[in-house]
Design a protein around this motif. Structure first.
Motif, short mmCIF file in Angstrom:
data_model
loop_
_atom_site.label_atom_id
_atom_site.label_comp_id
_atom_site.label_asym_id
_atom_site.label_seq_id
_atom_site.Cartn_x
_atom_site.Cartn_y
_atom_site.Cartn_z
N SER A 1 0.79 3.94 1.65
CA SER A 1 1.17 4.49 2.95
C SER A 1 2.39 3.74 3.49
CB SER A 1 0.00 4.44 3.94
OG SER A 1 -0.33 3.12 4.28
N SER A 2 2.53 2.48 3.13
CA SER A 2 3.71 1.71 3.53
C SER A 2 4.93 2.13 2.72
CB SER A 2 3.45 0.21 3.34
OG SER A 2 2.24 -0.18 3.94
N ARG B 1 -0.86 14.30 4.03
CA ARG B 1 -1.60 14.34 5.29
C ARG B 1 -0.66 14.67 6.46
NH1 ARG B 1 -2.54 10.44 8.62
NH2 ARG B 1 -1.79 8.88 7.17
N ILE B 2 0.53 14.06 6.42
CA ILE B 2 1.52 14.31 7.47
C ILE B 2 2.03 15.75 7.40
CG2 ILE B 2 3.81 13.66 8.30
CD1 ILE B 2 1.70 11.62 8.91
N VAL B 3 2.28 16.20 6.18
CA VAL B 3 2.80 17.57 6.01
C VAL B 3 1.78 18.58 6.53
CG1 VAL B 3 3.48 19.29 4.30
CG2 VAL B 3 4.28 16.93 4.08
N HIS C 1 0.86 -1.18 0.00
CA HIS C 1 0.00 0.00 0.00
C HIS C 1 0.90 1.23 0.00
CE1 HIS C 1 -2.83 3.06 1.59
NE2 HIS C 1 -3.78 2.29 1.08
N ALA D 1 -0.60 10.02 1.71
CA ALA D 1 -0.16 9.78 3.09
C ALA D 1 0.83 10.87 3.53
CB ALA D 1 0.48 8.40 3.21
N LEU D 2 1.75 11.22 2.65
CA LEU D 2 2.75 12.22 3.02
C LEU D 2 2.14 13.61 3.13
CD1 LEU D 2 5.76 10.87 0.91
CD2 LEU D 2 5.57 10.92 3.41
N ALA E 1 5.36 5.21 1.71
CA ALA E 1 5.72 6.47 2.37
C ALA E 1 6.41 6.20 3.70
CB ALA E 1 4.47 7.32 2.58
N ALA E 2 5.93 5.19 4.43
CA ALA E 2 6.55 4.86 5.72
C ALA E 2 7.98 4.39 5.53
CB ALA E 2 5.73 3.78 6.44
N LEU F 1 10.05 5.22 3.15
CA LEU F 1 10.89 6.39 2.87
C LEU F 1 11.17 7.15 4.16
CD1 LEU F 1 9.14 7.71 -0.38
CD2 LEU F 1 11.10 6.16 -0.21
N THR F 2 10.15 7.28 5.00
CA THR F 2 10.31 7.98 6.27
C THR F 2 11.33 7.28 7.16
OG1 THR F 2 7.99 8.62 6.06
CG2 THR F 2 9.00 8.95 8.20
N LEU F 3 11.36 5.95 7.08
CA LEU F 3 12.34 5.18 7.85
C LEU F 3 13.77 5.41 7.35
CD1 LEU F 3 10.35 1.83 8.11
CD2 LEU F 3 10.98 3.30 10.03
N LEU G 1 1.98 18.77 10.18
CA LEU G 1 3.19 19.43 10.70
C LEU G 1 3.01 20.94 10.83
CD1 LEU G 1 6.23 17.86 8.76
CD2 LEU G 1 5.57 17.51 11.14
#
Lengths: 350, 350
Positions: free
Chosen positions: A202-203, A344-346, A200, A341-342, A205-206, A208-210, A349
């Motif tokens: 969002s995974s 939404r996070i931005v 998915h 997903a990203l 994006a996760a 990349l975030t990791l 922030l």
């Protein structure tokens, strides 16, 4: 780790960089080409039959270049998977020298020395070809970087379908701990890509975030129209939900057709079905093999819902794979989900 | 799932919302209070000894409020863990009615009916107290939301230390598939928090990207100065690296002191040490118990490096836990790391 490194070395890619896993037996020339065309990095799966591997390389070269071997100092923009314990070094290296794939993805050596041998031989045969090495532990990653200086580390979490280390964390802790260990040793110019459980956006994006520079998907591409896979196998993937409960890591999947030829610290994740259930019940491997051999005689090759005895490799993300689609659509969809997903996070922030 | 929902219901929190796991025997009033003061959500661990639980609630009430029981329609801004199979409903509910914790975190019932019974009784006893339920599967999550209407779902991945479902995915696929399943059923006004393998801020950021509204940490808080834990246990946590290789999920950890009292589909993740190694070698549980009982007589209670036979619960993130520190510092550090990880991604988006 090495920001934009994939964009530099594989200039046709679009961010986020999606990589199709070199699934042996499944990832052929059509899938690798489709992923390449969609701005990802497409890999051919390893084939121990060297004639079949040559044909796959010829076919993908024709699709990508119109049958021209790459010019000197250029590469074919397709990667090649290698299963070190199961293939002959000299045979594979000769094909690498001839076809010059953009990358060779090394997996499952009998120990560190095997990776070193193959890395050196491939670099000598095709200096432009990048070395990717897949591993599922922090210590293994550090040792491999020190010993083989790969261009890309494929960090594989325990969620992954198919083969991997018997023990392991998911990428949630594997990637941060590995990056921290490499940074501490000044070894952080290697690129890192994430594998395992990613189906998915969002995974994606996760991952990349990791700290990953790109993301590998395998199970998702089992549902790609370009993949070489039996229809009953695909049906099983599309029907399965709740991947953490309906798949399991076990060695029995490698014993169904005869003795297990994998290195001893490997197992594989597949759907929980008849052969595994028999194994848990304590039925002998001889009897399990007999039932398996009978099921393989059916038109569904043991993949059908009725008497599912053949291994159906799948990661925990299998529940998110719900439709058959062209690889380009699969990639577009996860890219869009990743952006959502990203974003939404931005927003959060601000 | 429910953006900003935690900020609304727990108005003292700072984003990203860090939650300390209700680790039974470890998470006492000092840790819960310190996490609360740092803008997180602090939980007391479940204590089957109801007198000890009352004392913990009295102590944390004194720390937080100066010994005043919350006013009507308000709650104590501290959560309480409940181990459903091991505690008496009436006893716990009476304490909930008296101390009015902000949340009760329900875990490990014998089936869905247990969760329903406890949810209803707690809501009746303290209508302002929020219901949190921990689960590790998509199907379980959907069933619990339909049956119990919890305020918060704690989605626990297989990386988690301590107890959890025997089978399971990491949060990498568990969270997206659960959110998708809940959305499809119109059940998506529940908040979701992520647990399992999260010990670095990039993992906190990844969990938010996956769709979590907050993040649970357990293993990290074993190294908090406020945690009730033997020094040799903490040393083991701080020394351990490569968490996917040095921890394992197994039932034998629950058999060391006598018969396993956990529901049959549970096991726990702990450090690989002597008792587990004996179990793998095929040594009988009676002999393992005897060696364990002897080790428990030492000053290090079986946690020391020399004869490590007691269970040392830890998640795969254990390799990222390297220093003892006040809980507030642990929280500040992961928040800073999370911001760094997200800012790197935001720059990449431009």
């Amino acid at each position: 780790m090495a920001p934009q490194s994939l964009e530099k070395d594989y200039p046709w890619v679009t961010s986020p960089v999606i990589i199709s896993a070199p699934m042996s037996g499944f990832a052929g020339h059509d899938l690798a080409h489709a992923v390449y065309k969609a701005g990802g990095i497409g890999f051919l799966g390893a084939l121990p039959d060297i004639k079949a591997l040559r044909t796959a390389l010829e076919d993908v070269t024709e699709l990508v270049t119109g049958n021209r071997i790459p010019e000197p100092n250029t590469t074919l923009p397709i990667g090649l998977g290698a299963l070190l314990f199961a293939q002959k070094l000299d045979e594979v290296v000769a094909l690498v020298a001839e076809f010059r794939p953009t990358a060779v993805w090394l997996f499952a050596a009998h120990g560190l020395a095997g990776f070193k041998l193959w890395s050196d031989a491939i670099r000598k045969a095709s200096s432009e070809t990048k070395i990717w090495i897949q591993i599922g532990s922090v210590t293994g990653a550090v040792n491999l970087v020190q010993s083989c200086n790969p261009d890309v580390l494929v960090l594989q979490g325990a969620d992954a379908g198919g083969h991997g280390g018997e023990k392991g964390a998911s990428i949630i802790s594997l990637i941060p701990e590995t990056i921290q260990a490499l940074e501490r040793l000044g070894l952080d110019d290697v690129s890192v890509v994430a594998a395992g459980g990613i189906a998915h956006g969002s995974s994606v994006a996760a991952a990349l975030t990791l700290g990953a520079d790109g993301v590998v998907m395998g199970t998702s591409f089992l549902a790609a129209e370009e993949t070489k896979v039996h229809p009953a196998y695909v049906d099983a993937i599309l029907e399965t939900e709740d991947g953490g409960q309906t798949t399991v890591r076990a060695k029995v999947f490698d014993e169904l057709a005869g003795p297990n030829i994998w290195p001893s610290d490997f197992d594989g994740r597949a759907l929980i079905a008849e052969s595994y259930r028999d194994h848990v019940k304590g039925i002998s491997i001889d009897d399990i093999r007999k039932s398996h051999a009978e099921a393989k005689q059916s038109s569904e090759l043991g993949f059908g819902a009725h008497n599912r005895r053949a291994a159906i490799w799948a990661g925990t993300g299998v529940g998110l794979v719900r439709n058959k689609a062209p690889a380009a659509e699969i990639i577009d969809e996860v890219r869009q989900e990743a952006r959502t997903a990203l974003e939404r996070i931005v927003r959060g922030l601000k």
